[in-house]
Design a protein around this motif. Sequence first.
Motif, short mmCIF file in Angstrom:
data_model
loop_
_atom_site.label_atom_id
_atom_site.label_comp_id
_atom_site.label_asym_id
_atom_site.label_seq_id
_atom_site.Cartn_x
_atom_site.Cartn_y
_atom_site.Cartn_z
N PHE A 178 -2.53 -1.37 10.38
CA PHE A 178 -1.68 -2.55 10.25
C PHE A 178 -1.35 -3.06 11.65
O PHE A 178 -1.57 -2.38 12.65
N ARG A 182 -6.09 3.28 7.29
CA ARG A 182 -5.79 1.86 7.17
C ARG A 182 -4.88 1.45 8.32
O ARG A 182 -3.83 2.07 8.54
N TYR A 186 4.50 -3.37 12.23
CA TYR A 186 4.36 -4.02 10.93
C TYR A 186 5.57 -3.72 10.03
O TYR A 186 5.94 -2.56 9.85
N TYR A 195 6.77 -3.00 6.83
CA TYR A 195 6.28 -2.62 5.50
C TYR A 195 7.22 -3.09 4.39
O TYR A 195 8.44 -2.92 4.47
N SER A 196 6.63 -3.67 3.38
CA SER A 196 7.38 -4.05 2.19
C SER A 196 7.25 -2.93 1.14
O SER A 196 6.38 -2.05 1.25
N LEU A 206 -0.33 1.60 -1.01
CA LEU A 206 -0.80 2.79 -0.30
C LEU A 206 -0.67 4.04 -1.16
O LEU A 206 -1.58 4.87 -1.24
N ARG A 239 6.10 -3.33 -1.72
CA ARG A 239 4.78 -3.51 -2.34
C ARG A 239 3.68 -2.86 -1.50
O ARG A 239 2.75 -2.25 -2.04
N ASP A 240 3.77 -2.99 -0.16
CA ASP A 240 2.78 -2.34 0.71
C ASP A 240 2.73 -0.84 0.45
O ASP A 240 1.64 -0.25 0.35
#
Length: 341
Positions: free
Chosen positions: A259, A257, A263, A265-266, A273, A268-269
Amino acid sequence: MREPAFWYRPRSFKSHALRPLGALYGAIAERRMLRKGFDAGIPVICVGNYHVGGAGKTPTVLALTKLLRELGETPVVLSRGYGGSLKGPVMVDRERHDASDVGDEPLMMSRDVPVSVARDRLEGVALAKSQGATVVLMDDGFQNPKLLKDASLIVIDSERGLGNGKVFPAGPLRAPLKPQLARTDALVVIGDGHAADGVAAELARRNKPALRARLKPDAASLAQLFGKRVFAFAGIGDPERFFRTLRASGVDVVTSRAFADHYPYSERDIEVLWDDARRDGLTLVTTEKDLARIHGGDGMLPYVEGIAPFKVTLEFDDADALRRLISDHLYKARERRFSRR
């Protein structure tokens, strides 16, 4: 930023339509590059790109750090800290800073070499010199004229090259190629592809060398992935190069994947994953640069411990040629300054 796909296509209506903007941007960039830079008083070696996006500058900087230390130098890296909030000047401290402060690349490199982060490069150089630097390694900034460079090494990925060869926003070039070639001292071509052969040939006509290098996986990184099925993800300039490197190293990449570069990353991200990988029985793996950004997020520690970082180093085919090149530029830089006294 996620780079447009048409930058790496030979023909595109979008690229053609943006050529007038590219011509204007290129003219401004070229004029800017002609300005005379400030002399730092010590040798400055710049590691840059002709184009936006990633090509392998960070591993090149780390390889040069190792070489300079072997030559008896004390290198300090100078970075603008892209993606970080601190304007600097500040020396990166892994105990106090995270990627949101100083950027992912400076944070990652600071494990191996002192890094001065500053939006104003002159202030960053002053800080580096106060730390005992005998050589400044500029991470990026090739097109920026503010600081005099004693040597400029340009990094190109051998598979992607320079894309459609047009200037931003019509293509990935940061300035017209001709004035950039004129200011290049050496090319670093990473990988076994041929997309950079034309640039290398043009520099050869100017008696400038092209040095071949390749990314070598860390043995410990490979060992922890041996026999495992992995889910690879990356938010770097060229995520596909990372995925290719994994596969070429014998890693069983089942899912990948990509990005956008740098990026942020949160939590939630990472949860998504993690859940996707666990559902399919896969091991998460990413780059050291990506992991630096993930470490900076609150509440991510339980997830981070389950993500395998894939470490690589850059090895040159002709290490002696690189040593001679750097030694020669250091000698000439010091000779020029001594003769002006």
